[in-house]
Design a protein around this motif. Structure first.
Motif, mmCIF file in Angstrom:
data_model
loop_
_atom_site.group_PDB
_atom_site.id
_atom_site.type_symbol
_atom_site.label_atom_id
_atom_site.label_comp_id
_atom_site.label_asym_id
_atom_site.label_seq_id
_atom_site.Cartn_x
_atom_site.Cartn_y
_atom_site.Cartn_z
ATOM 1 N N LEU A 78 -6.304 11.500 -3.123
ATOM 2 C CA LEU A 78 -4.926 11.815 -2.769
ATOM 3 C C LEU A 78 -4.309 10.675 -1.961
ATOM 4 O O LEU A 78 -3.177 10.263 -2.225
ATOM 5 C CB LEU A 78 -4.893 13.126 -1.978
ATOM 6 C CG LEU A 78 -3.533 13.728 -1.671
ATOM 7 C CD1 LEU A 78 -2.748 13.990 -2.945
ATOM 8 C CD2 LEU A 78 -3.693 15.008 -0.882
ATOM 9 N N LYS A 79 -5.064 10.132 -1.011
ATOM 10 C CA LYS A 79 -4.575 8.984 -0.226
ATOM 11 C C LYS A 79 -4.244 7.818 -1.141
ATOM 12 O O LYS A 79 -3.216 7.161 -0.975
ATOM 13 C CB LYS A 79 -5.634 8.536 0.783
ATOM 14 C CG LYS A 79 -5.731 9.332 2.032
ATOM 15 C CD LYS A 79 -6.641 8.654 3.032
ATOM 16 C CE LYS A 79 -8.040 8.547 2.497
ATOM 17 N NZ LYS A 79 -9.063 8.161 3.446
ATOM 18 N N ILE A 86 -0.358 4.251 -3.790
ATOM 19 C CA ILE A 86 0.147 3.625 -5.019
ATOM 20 C C ILE A 86 1.601 4.017 -5.242
ATOM 21 O O ILE A 86 2.433 3.180 -5.598
ATOM 22 C CB ILE A 86 -0.744 3.998 -6.226
ATOM 23 C CG1 ILE A 86 -2.092 3.291 -6.108
ATOM 24 C CG2 ILE A 86 -0.062 3.648 -7.543
ATOM 25 C CD1 ILE A 86 -3.146 3.802 -7.061
ATOM 26 N N SER A 87 1.925 5.281 -5.000
ATOM 27 C CA SER A 87 3.308 5.732 -5.157
ATOM 28 C C SER A 87 4.228 5.028 -4.173
ATOM 29 O O SER A 87 5.315 4.569 -4.540
ATOM 30 C CB SER A 87 3.402 7.247 -4.962
ATOM 31 O OG SER A 87 2.727 7.923 -5.983
ATOM 32 N N LEU A 88 3.806 4.930 -2.917
ATOM 33 C CA LEU A 88 4.641 4.256 -1.914
ATOM 34 C C LEU A 88 4.846 2.783 -2.255
ATOM 35 O O LEU A 88 5.962 2.260 -2.118
ATOM 36 C CB LEU A 88 4.012 4.390 -0.525
ATOM 37 C CG LEU A 88 4.071 5.783 0.096
ATOM 38 C CD1 LEU A 88 3.253 5.826 1.383
ATOM 39 C CD2 LEU A 88 5.506 6.190 0.361
ATOM 40 N N ILE A 89 3.791 2.122 -2.708
ATOM 41 C CA ILE A 89 3.915 0.718 -3.098
ATOM 42 C C ILE A 89 4.869 0.580 -4.282
ATOM 43 O O ILE A 89 5.722 -0.318 -4.313
ATOM 44 C CB ILE A 89 2.529 0.116 -3.419
ATOM 45 C CG1 ILE A 89 1.712 -0.012 -2.137
ATOM 46 C CG2 ILE A 89 2.652 -1.235 -4.113
ATOM 47 C CD1 ILE A 89 0.238 -0.314 -2.360
ATOM 48 N N SER A 90 4.754 1.473 -5.248
ATOM 49 C CA SER A 90 5.633 1.420 -6.426
ATOM 50 C C SER A 90 7.086 1.656 -6.049
ATOM 51 O O SER A 90 7.987 0.950 -6.516
ATOM 52 C CB SER A 90 5.188 2.460 -7.456
ATOM 53 O OG SER A 90 3.871 2.212 -7.875
ATOM 54 N N ILE A 144 7.892 -4.550 4.842
ATOM 55 C CA ILE A 144 7.456 -3.158 4.667
ATOM 56 C C ILE A 144 6.576 -3.043 3.427
ATOM 57 O O ILE A 144 5.528 -2.392 3.454
ATOM 58 C CB ILE A 144 8.674 -2.215 4.586
ATOM 59 C CG1 ILE A 144 9.357 -2.131 5.949
ATOM 60 C CG2 ILE A 144 8.263 -0.827 4.094
ATOM 61 C CD1 ILE A 144 10.714 -1.447 5.927
ATOM 62 N N HIS A 145 6.990 -3.695 2.346
ATOM 63 C CA HIS A 145 6.196 -3.663 1.113
ATOM 64 C C HIS A 145 4.806 -4.253 1.353
ATOM 65 O O HIS A 145 3.793 -3.685 0.925
ATOM 66 C CB HIS A 145 6.924 -4.419 -0.001
ATOM 67 C CG HIS A 145 6.225 -4.376 -1.311
ATOM 68 N ND1 HIS A 145 6.196 -3.251 -2.095
ATOM 69 C CD2 HIS A 145 5.514 -5.314 -1.975
ATOM 70 C CE1 HIS A 145 5.488 -3.497 -3.180
ATOM 71 N NE2 HIS A 145 5.067 -4.747 -3.136
ATOM 72 N N LEU A 146 4.751 -5.371 2.037
ATOM 73 C CA LEU A 146 3.457 -6.000 2.333
ATOM 74 C C LEU A 146 2.588 -5.112 3.225
ATOM 75 O O LEU A 146 1.366 -5.047 3.054
ATOM 76 C CB LEU A 146 3.655 -7.374 2.973
ATOM 77 C CG LEU A 146 4.203 -8.450 2.031
ATOM 78 C CD1 LEU A 146 4.509 -9.734 2.808
ATOM 79 C CD2 LEU A 146 3.243 -8.717 0.893
ATOM 80 N N VAL A 147 3.204 -4.410 4.171
ATOM 81 C CA VAL A 147 2.447 -3.476 5.012
ATOM 82 C C VAL A 147 1.844 -2.369 4.145
ATOM 83 O O VAL A 147 0.679 -1.995 4.333
ATOM 84 C CB VAL A 147 3.332 -2.890 6.135
ATOM 85 C CG1 VAL A 147 2.673 -1.689 6.794
ATOM 86 C CG2 VAL A 147 3.652 -3.962 7.169
ATOM 87 N N SER A 155 -2.047 -1.875 3.777
ATOM 88 C CA SER A 155 -2.588 -0.558 4.142
ATOM 89 C C SER A 155 -3.434 0.010 3.017
ATOM 90 O O SER A 155 -4.509 0.564 3.257
ATOM 91 C CB SER A 155 -1.453 0.416 4.480
ATOM 92 O OG SER A 155 -0.745 -0.010 5.608
ATOM 93 N N ALA A 156 -2.940 -0.116 1.783
ATOM 94 C CA ALA A 156 -3.703 0.384 0.631
ATOM 95 C C ALA A 156 -5.029 -0.363 0.503
ATOM 96 O O ALA A 156 -6.074 0.254 0.254
ATOM 97 C CB ALA A 156 -2.882 0.241 -0.650
ATOM 98 N N LEU A 157 -4.982 -1.672 0.678
ATOM 99 C CA LEU A 157 -6.221 -2.449 0.620
ATOM 100 C C LEU A 157 -7.181 -2.037 1.747
ATOM 101 O O LEU A 157 -8.389 -1.913 1.531
ATOM 102 C CB LEU A 157 -5.916 -3.947 0.698
ATOM 103 C CG LEU A 157 -5.214 -4.552 -0.519
ATOM 104 C CD1 LEU A 157 -4.795 -5.994 -0.236
ATOM 105 C CD2 LEU A 157 -6.108 -4.476 -1.746
ATOM 106 N N GLY A 158 -6.632 -1.809 2.927
ATOM 107 C CA GLY A 158 -7.454 -1.376 4.055
ATOM 108 C C GLY A 158 -8.090 -0.014 3.815
ATOM 109 O O GLY A 158 -9.278 0.187 4.095
ATOM 110 N N ILE A 159 -7.308 0.921 3.297
ATOM 111 C CA ILE A 159 -7.842 2.255 2.992
ATOM 112 C C ILE A 159 -8.929 2.156 1.934
ATOM 113 O O ILE A 159 -9.989 2.784 2.050
ATOM 114 C CB ILE A 159 -6.700 3.198 2.544
ATOM 115 C CG1 ILE A 159 -5.835 3.573 3.742
ATOM 116 C CG2 ILE A 159 -7.258 4.453 1.870
ATOM 117 C CD1 ILE A 159 -4.559 4.310 3.379
#
Length: 170
Positions: free
Chosen positions: A112-113, A118-122, A148-151, A155-159
């Motif tokens: 889910l995370k 992925i949705s937020l990045i898109s 913001i996009h880079l964050v 964040s996705a890479l970190g998760i």
């Protein structure tokens, strides 16, 4: 006595998951509101179709993609969150027409995370695209959107990295 008290406390904590239901129902209402506003825009655009330019149509098409992704994000949160944290959706298991949604029961909090990120990045990428297509680009606003996009990406890479570490340790 303390064992009985502990059982009551644990039961209350477990039942508190139902406090999320109004939030999920509110998200469904927001989806309806979002869809209503979108339909109003479609009707307005159809009425004024003669005045639409290529750029206006491109921005409208990007807007449709944006609306779709926002609604997908909300539905993933509602169904995935409800199923993961509140209760199984019995309707999916009972209704023959819903068999295609059986995978929803397999969405764990980590999946889910990832879907949310992925949705937020898109969505962020679509907003960046809208900004770059717009004629009057505000440099400060654009830089803020890129940051913001880079964050979101970092964040996705970190998760993902943390999940990988967690899986290798177990």
């Amino acid at each position: 006595m303390s064992n009985k008290l502990e059982n009551v406390v644990e039961w209350c904590i477990f039942q508190s998951r139902w406090l999320q239901v109004p939030v999920y129902l509110g998200m469904c209402v927001v989806m309806g509101m979002y869809s209503y506003v979108f339909c109003k825009e479609v009707v307005h655009s159809l009425i004024n179709i003669e005045t639409l330019t290529d750029e206006t149509m491109l921005m409208f098409a990007i807007g449709i993609v944006d609306v779709s992704m926002v609604l997908n994000l909300i539905i993933v949160c509602v169904i995935g969150g409800y199923w993961s944290f509140v209760s199984k959706l019995e309707i999916i298991e009972k209704d023959k027409d819903c068999h295609q949604f059986g995978y929803l029961g397999k969405i764990n909090p980590n999946a889910l995370k990832h879907k949310l990120m992925i949705s937020l990045i898109s969505i962020s990428a679509v907003h960046l695209l809208e900004t770059f297509i717009a004629e009057n680009i505000d440099t400060q606003h654009t830089i803020m959107q890129i940051c913001i996009h880079l964050v979101f990406v970092l964040s996705a890479l970190g998760i993902t990295y943390m999940d990988k570490i967690g899986h290798t340790e177990h």
